[in-house]
Design a protein around this motif. Structure first.
Motif, PDB file in Angstrom:
ATOM      1  N   THR A  42      46.706  34.218  48.645  1.00 18.04           N
ATOM      2  CA  THR A  42      46.721  34.967  49.508  1.00 18.04           C
ATOM      3  C   THR A  42      47.574  35.079  50.689  1.00 18.04           C
ATOM      4  OG1 THR A  42      44.606  34.386  50.553  1.00 18.04           O
ATOM      5  CG2 THR A  42      44.254  35.766  48.876  1.00 18.04           C
ATOM      6  N   GLU A  75      40.813  38.718  50.003  1.00 15.87           N
ATOM      7  CA  GLU A  75      41.478  39.996  50.031  1.00 15.87           C
ATOM      8  C   GLU A  75      40.500  41.294  50.182  1.00 15.87           C
ATOM      9  OE1 GLU A  75      44.247  41.125  49.479  1.00 15.87           O
ATOM     10  OE2 GLU A  75      45.271  39.281  48.826  1.00 15.87           O
ATOM     11  N   ASN A  76      39.220  41.182  50.059  1.00 15.31           N
ATOM     12  CA  ASN A  76      38.218  42.332  50.572  1.00 15.31           C
ATOM     13  C   ASN A  76      37.972  42.106  51.855  1.00 15.31           C
ATOM     14  OD1 ASN A  76      37.761  42.701  47.698  1.00 15.31           O
ATOM     15  ND2 ASN A  76      35.966  41.356  47.590  1.00 15.31           N
ATOM     16  N   GLU A 115      39.685  31.757  42.297  1.00 19.30           N
ATOM     17  CA  GLU A 115      40.035  33.287  42.277  1.00 19.30           C
ATOM     18  C   GLU A 115      38.902  33.878  43.209  1.00 19.30           C
ATOM     19  OE1 GLU A 115      40.159  34.600  38.357  1.00 19.30           O
ATOM     20  OE2 GLU A 115      42.006  33.330  37.810  1.00 19.30           O
ATOM     21  N   VAL A 141      40.741  47.462  42.227  1.00 22.88           N
ATOM     22  CA  VAL A 141      39.225  47.679  41.705  1.00 22.88           C
ATOM     23  C   VAL A 141      38.780  48.857  40.991  1.00 22.88           C
ATOM     24  CG1 VAL A 141      36.923  47.934  42.623  1.00 22.88           C
ATOM     25  CG2 VAL A 141      38.568  46.251  43.688  1.00 22.88           C
ATOM     26  N   GLU A 192      39.454  36.432  46.133  1.00 21.10           N
ATOM     27  CA  GLU A 192      38.988  37.919  45.900  1.00 21.10           C
ATOM     28  C   GLU A 192      38.173  38.218  47.481  1.00 21.10           C
ATOM     29  OE1 GLU A 192      36.917  39.179  42.620  1.00 21.10           O
ATOM     30  OE2 GLU A 192      38.158  38.249  41.360  1.00 21.10           O
ATOM     31  N   ARG A 234      44.185  47.221  47.144  1.00 16.04           N
ATOM     32  CA  ARG A 234      42.852  46.464  46.847  1.00 16.04           C
ATOM     33  C   ARG A 234      42.009  47.456  46.138  1.00 16.04           C
ATOM     34  NH1 ARG A 234      40.490  42.543  44.152  1.00 16.04           N
ATOM     35  NH2 ARG A 234      38.459  41.989  44.789  1.00 16.04           N
ATOM     36  N   PRO A 266      34.110  44.188  39.599  1.00 14.21           N
ATOM     37  CA  PRO A 266      34.444  42.848  40.436  1.00 14.21           C
ATOM     38  C   PRO A 266      33.346  41.808  40.209  1.00 14.21           C
ATOM     39  CG  PRO A 266      34.583  44.871  42.002  1.00 14.21           C
ATOM     40  CD  PRO A 266      33.851  45.380  40.849  1.00 14.21           C
TER      41      PRO A 266
END
Length: 438
Positions: free
Chosen positions: A135, A408-409, A401, A26, A405, A22, A36
């Motif tokens: 995810t 994922e963060n 999305e 970025v 995100e 990740r 982002p």
């Protein structure tokens, strides 16, 4: 240099984990000037999302019970704990997977059920499901969803999902909801206990805004055969002229909202009493203030799914639930939305885990914002966490999305935290890696 003076041979460089993947994505985007669009900082994420929302959406999503003390308690509880990293542990691989009940998790995270998400963005449940599936994160479908569970399940693909139930006063509806979830392949039934009546929510009250009264967040009901049968019985039994309503712009907008969200053609619904009657039927049956342990005892005859109780905060209640054969509990104060000045969920987790011991399945909800929060919760005894408001913020900013995100963060930070403290697996995360501050 002698042989004994040499450092040990190093293993081949491992593939990056989810955290490094990740980060790399970025930073590489940053090289060409792309930042982002979903902020990686929790406070900035909330602020950015709130700017995109209507006043009604902000009140519903960001608001809490009373003066907001419980929401503050949730964050203060996390802030009291300090992580104590270990060094020179040579931890190069992390395994974030865990099996909770019959569900395999790629990371110890599920998306919490959220009601009336279409206040934030239309087709909210479908978009959240797409982000969850992207995810590999299980999503707990809400009874108060804005899309029928059948449509939401179709978006999940092979990613597991659970179903959250508000126990209605109409028992055939309870059975119908459970049966639909089972038929779709839900892997657990989550019964919410702490919303038998709505808490005192000043932000919503100040706007006179209850989404359900406008037909928002009742799609599970208007798609349910038991509910529709009850609705039509009530319409058929209605006597005399319809109740007079003040004709105001707000009233017209509310009627349009009810009509648009009711199944069928908009023009046909405008001529029908059913959309308005659906709202009244929902409000009359939505949740059961008389819900008791006796109701829960009937579940073993009504479902084969693992049963999870959400909203447990007292160790005595947790112990009684487990003695009654409940499969898991979710320690939750409903994100601070029900009882003001309630105990923080994280504090309750500590007391409950101390009481029930290490074996029962215990999850944490309320106050979780970051991967570091998840780490602290796991160290204090949670088997996994439910992520609530943050994925709604991602939804507000970038739809499916944005949800992906945010997930994922959170997972990236958990992964990197584990690597930095020397935890190769989730079982390595324990209270020995924390100290309590003041």
């Amino acid at each position: 240099m002698t042989t004994t003076d040499r450092p040990p041979a190093t293993a081949p460089t491992p593939a990056p984990g989810r955290g490094r993947d990740r980060q790399t994505a970025v930073y590489r985007a940053g090289v060409v000037g792309r930042r982002p669009r979903v902020p990686v900082d929790a406070a900035a994420l909330q602020a950015a999302a709130s700017r995109t929302m209507s006043r009604r959406a902000r009140a519903y999503v960001d608001g809490g019970a009373g003066e907001g003390a419980t929401m503050r308690h949730n964050r203060e509880a996390f802030d009291r704990w300090r992580v104590v990293p270990r060094v020179l542990h040579a931890t190069t691989h992390r395994d974030l997977s865990r099996r909770v009940l019959a569900t395999d998790l790629a990371a110890p995270l599920l998306l919490a059920p959220v009601g009336a998400g279409a206040l934030v963005r239309p087709d909210s449940d479908l978009l959240i499901a797409r982000g969850a599936a992207a995810t590999g994160t299980p999503y707990v479908f809400s009874s108060q969803g804005c899309n029928p569970m059948e449509d939401t399940a179709a978006e999940m693909g092979t990613t597991p999902f659970w179903y959250q139930l508000y126990w209605s006063t109409h028992e055939p509806l309870v059975d119908s909801m459970i049966g639909r979830a089972e038929a779709l392949g839900a892997q657990a039934l989550v019964v919410t206990l702490d919303t038998t009546v709505l808490g005192w929510r000043p932000q919503d009250l100040s706007l006179g805004s209850l989404p359900f009264a406008r037909g928002e967040g009742i799609a599970q009901y208007t798609s349910d055969p038991a509910f529709l049968a009850l609705l039509r019985e009530r319409v058929a039994a209605a006597q005399g002229p319809a109740e007079k309503v003040d004709v105001t712009l707000a009233a017209v907008r509310s009627l349009v909202s009810m009509t648009r969200r009711f199944p069928g053609r908009f023009v046909d619904n405008l001529r029908s009493p059913e959309p308005r009657a659906a709202v009244e039927t929902f409000l009359g049956t939505y949740s059961n203030p008389a819900l008791s342990w006796d109701h829960l005892a009937t579940l073993r005859h009504r479902t084969s799914l693992p049963v999870v109780l959400k909203g447990v905060l007292h160790p005595d209640d947790a112990e009684r639930a487990l003695e009654a054969g409940i499969d898991a509990i979710v320690v939750s104060n409903h994100g601070g939305r029900q009882v003001d000045r309630s105990v923080a969920s994280l504090d309750a987790l500590v007391a409950i885990r101390d009481r029930v011991g290490p074996d029962p399945t215990v999850l944490l909800d309320s106050g979780v914002r970051t991967g570091a929060d998840v780490f602290v919760a796991l160290a204090l005894g949670a088997d996994a966490c439910l992520l609530g408001r943050p994925h709604l913020y991602g939804l507000a900013l970038a739809g499916a999305e944005g949800v992906a995100e945010v997930v994922e963060n959170v997972v990236a930070e958990l992964d990197l935290t584990m690597g930095l403290v020397g935890a190769a697996t989730l079982d390595d995360i324990g209270r020995g890696l924390l100290v309590e501050g003041r």
